[in-house]
Write a protein that holds these residues in place. Sequence first.
Motif, PDB file in Angstrom:
ATOM      1  N   CYS A  73       0.767  -1.260   0.025  1.00  0.00           N
ATOM      2  CA  CYS A  73       0.135   0.056  -0.140  1.00  0.00           C
ATOM      3  C   CYS A  73       0.832   1.305   0.005  1.00  0.00           C
ATOM      4  N   VAL A  96       0.068   4.776  -1.501  1.00  0.00           N
ATOM      5  CA  VAL A  96       0.158   5.714  -0.548  1.00  0.00           C
ATOM      6  C   VAL A  96       1.018   7.000  -1.273  1.00  0.00           C
ATOM      7  N   ALA A 128      -0.630   8.470  -4.459  1.00  0.00           N
ATOM      8  CA  ALA A 128      -1.820   9.539  -3.988  1.00  0.00           C
ATOM      9  C   ALA A 128      -1.113  10.786  -3.187  1.00  0.00           C
ATOM     10  N   ILE A 153      -6.025  10.873  -6.473  1.00  0.00           N
ATOM     11  CA  ILE A 153      -5.898  10.240  -5.090  1.00  0.00           C
ATOM     12  C   ILE A 153      -7.195   9.282  -4.816  1.00  0.00           C
ATOM     13  N   PRO A 154      -8.500   9.648  -5.368  1.00  0.00           N
ATOM     14  CA  PRO A 154      -9.374   8.449  -4.857  1.00  0.00           C
ATOM     15  C   PRO A 154      -9.110   7.157  -5.676  1.00  0.00           C
ATOM     16  N   TYR A 203      -6.005   5.830  -5.956  1.00  0.00           N
ATOM     17  CA  TYR A 203      -4.957   5.144  -5.195  1.00  0.00           C
ATOM     18  C   TYR A 203      -5.681   4.564  -4.189  1.00  0.00           C
ATOM     19  N   ALA A 204      -6.533   5.518  -3.598  1.00  0.00           N
ATOM     20  CA  ALA A 204      -7.307   5.133  -2.074  1.00  0.00           C
ATOM     21  C   ALA A 204      -8.069   3.770  -2.348  1.00  0.00           C
TER      22      ALA A 204
END
Length: 465
Positions: free
Chosen positions: A149, A153, A156, A289-290, A292-293
């Motif tokens: 992750c 992270v 993102a 960002i979303p 990768y989340a």
Amino acid sequence: MIDAHAERRLLRKIDLHVWPILFVIYVLSFLDRINISNARIQGMTEELDLYGDRFNIALFVYFVPYILLEVPSNMIFRKTKPEYYLPFLMFSWAIINMCMGFVRTYQGLVVLRFFLGCFEAGILPAIVYLTSMYYKRHEFQTRMSFFFCSTVVGGAFGGLLAYAIADLDGHRGISGWRWIFIIEGTVTAVVAIASVFLIVDWPEHCRFLTAEEKKQLERRLAHDGAGSQARMDTLNAYAYRRILSDWKVWLGALVYMGVGITGYATTFFLPTILSEFGWAARAAQVHTIPVYAVSAVGMVAVAYLSDHFKHRYGFIVLGCAVATVGYGMLLCQGSLSSEAKYAAVFLVSLGGFICPPIALAWLSNNVAGHWKRSFASAAQVALGNVAGIVAAVVYRQDEAPRYPTGYGTSIAFMWFGALAASLLFAGMLVENRMRDAGKRDARLSRPKEEVENMGDYHPSFRFTL
């Protein structure tokens, strides 16, 4: 018997000491590797004349030393103390990353990217090797995915940081894209110095475990996959033959190479692809960002299921299938809205990020012995990173925004990885059945020094499917 409560307490202690700093290190490693993609849409292209294939070449040159130096680095790593070796690599690439903030020519950028690859080469195989020495095989996948992750992270955070740093454009006469390299390189250098005091040593030498806890760790690992018998602690001619002739190592590397292309393509080109959906540069950074989340949540969920069922192969095929749906939508994007294309990017990223940590953990699960594991983890990452070279060159600027070569090649590589996984699964299934039937017991009649240095070639070892 090992007390269950004491075992859980030991695992918690290992988790808290081993993983946090390694997670931060790989976040920064990944961030420093891909920040060029964020800088590209913040003015770097215009200042350094990165038109045509120049950006692709700057990506490509990083992987030449990265691939060539991974195996030698891990063999050196085995003979060093992790708390000194990893910070040395980290501090070195931090300085190089800061230098990219002051580069004035395209040629200078290419040279710095080459040296960045030199010093980042040893990080991932060393981390996989070191951490695998602390855990049973079916405890490792979930932790490896949590660790992986760090890549999402990093992706993102890279987008968020690039969005924030855009406000520094022109500060002290320095362009915003240059501040990306300068600030991120400075942070990496500071963490490198602090990590000397935080990275753990090899299990037999670590300081955070008591003598009794070290004995307990040794006992629990000995009960996992015939660990006490399947050893390879001496690097001699026999060990070299066993390592280099092991088909699992090479198939495992091909699996990682195939399924790894999507992760690289996503991190290198996601900001550019999103900007071509109609968003301005800063909006495109935020929209990464979303993506990768969601990928991070999917990675951890699939890793938990993989460890729970003690199975790897099926989840790799699942990831390939999910990514293929997304790629199919992007290849036919002419009739799709920006929202539908954005949804396709989620599917590509989710499917692509699910697979690499499973591939890494799967091979690590199925090789035994210090030297075997050292070579296998490095060889897998080295050969697997050929995918990075391919991803760097197939997304051509003159094919934007459809990128038929890039998307088509990515699909082909994903299913090449799935095919290699199928062969690996079938081969280990047959091998397990032959060992269950006693058809490999003749190996025990070999000289004692060979039997005690066989690694997973020992007939008592069973493979994880």
